[in-house]
Design an enzyme around this catalytic site. Sequence first.
Site, PDB file in Angstrom:
ATOM      1  N   TYR A   8      -3.030  76.522  -0.908  1.00 51.11           N
ATOM      2  CA  TYR A   8      -3.207  75.653   0.258  1.00 51.11           C
ATOM      3  C   TYR A   8      -1.901  75.552   1.047  1.00 51.11           C
ATOM      4  O   TYR A   8      -1.892  75.676   2.273  1.00 51.11           O
ATOM      5  CB  TYR A   8      -3.685  74.273  -0.218  1.00 51.11           C
ATOM      6  CG  TYR A   8      -3.893  73.266   0.882  1.00 51.11           C
ATOM      7  CD1 TYR A   8      -4.930  73.414   1.797  1.00 51.11           C
ATOM      8  CD2 TYR A   8      -3.061  72.158   0.998  1.00 51.11           C
ATOM      9  CE1 TYR A   8      -5.128  72.478   2.802  1.00 51.11           C
ATOM     10  CE2 TYR A   8      -3.257  71.220   1.996  1.00 51.11           C
ATOM     11  CZ  TYR A   8      -4.282  71.390   2.900  1.00 51.11           C
ATOM     12  OH  TYR A   8      -4.475  70.475   3.895  1.00 51.11           O
ATOM     13  N   GLU A  16     -10.388  64.617   4.770  1.00 50.81           N
ATOM     14  CA  GLU A  16      -9.317  63.614   4.708  1.00 50.81           C
ATOM     15  C   GLU A  16      -9.906  62.232   4.412  1.00 50.81           C
ATOM     16  O   GLU A  16      -9.332  61.454   3.655  1.00 50.81           O
ATOM     17  CB  GLU A  16      -8.511  63.581   6.006  1.00 50.81           C
ATOM     18  CG  GLU A  16      -7.661  64.816   6.254  1.00 50.81           C
ATOM     19  CD  GLU A  16      -6.500  64.996   5.300  1.00 50.81           C
ATOM     20  OE1 GLU A  16      -6.135  64.053   4.562  1.00 50.81           O
ATOM     21  OE2 GLU A  16      -5.939  66.108   5.281  1.00 50.81           O
ATOM     22  N   TRP A  53      -5.425  64.747  -3.479  1.00 52.91           N
ATOM     23  CA  TRP A  53      -5.875  65.858  -2.635  1.00 52.91           C
ATOM     24  C   TRP A  53      -6.393  67.004  -3.489  1.00 52.91           C
ATOM     25  O   TRP A  53      -7.297  67.730  -3.084  1.00 52.91           O
ATOM     26  CB  TRP A  53      -4.751  66.311  -1.699  1.00 52.91           C
ATOM     27  CG  TRP A  53      -5.179  67.385  -0.757  1.00 52.91           C
ATOM     28  CD1 TRP A  53      -4.681  68.646  -0.684  1.00 52.91           C
ATOM     29  CD2 TRP A  53      -6.210  67.317   0.249  1.00 52.91           C
ATOM     30  NE1 TRP A  53      -5.330  69.370   0.292  1.00 52.91           N
ATOM     31  CE2 TRP A  53      -6.275  68.574   0.877  1.00 52.91           C
ATOM     32  CE3 TRP A  53      -7.084  66.314   0.662  1.00 52.91           C
ATOM     33  CZ2 TRP A  53      -7.177  68.855   1.905  1.00 52.91           C
ATOM     34  CZ3 TRP A  53      -7.987  66.600   1.685  1.00 52.91           C
ATOM     35  CH2 TRP A  53      -8.012  67.853   2.299  1.00 52.91           C
TER      36      TRP A  53
END
Length: 193
Positions: free
Chosen positions: A26, A48, A56
């Site tokens: 990522y 989000e 995350w």
Amino acid sequence: MSDLIMGEDGLARCAWSAGAPEYRAYHDQEWGTPLRGDDALFERVSLEAFQSGLSWITILRKRPAFRAAFAGFHLESVAAFGPADVERLLGDAGIVRNRSKIEATLHNARVALELPGGLSALLWSYAPEPGSRPRPAGRADVPATSAESMAMAKDLKKRGLRFVGPTTAYALMQATGMVDDHLAGCHVAARTL
């Protein structure tokens, strides 16, 4: 912990990317890379929101399931979801099963479809001018919010979007390249000079 880590490939990276292979991919391939398009940005706004209160890495690992469950985050498809879809999503162990976040995602799709000029144009209108901010030297130089993210969140809330506070808006800006918070010395920062 140092703010940069050296990978076995000899490349320096922001230290947060060291925790899992998904983080590294990522970091190297997505985070801070400009992303445009209503569906693509709707996915990021939605993810989000689902991340709020979670790590995350949880969202990254569940992203394929989220994409399948939410029709690839195609705005028109998600906007057409109804009560049966909410129940289906609440039963999907592959995603985060939070009724408020699921209902907000469907609601946000409907609102986004009505935005003059589209979601992408609206979100990018809050991006600071490239080069207007110094590259962060360390993690302490990376803010959790900015004047732009506060203005973006306020505008999105005014338009009716949910789960879009200033911190979430700033994380969205980082993730989609509206701001580039790769630290000085990070190999990705060197690519984006």
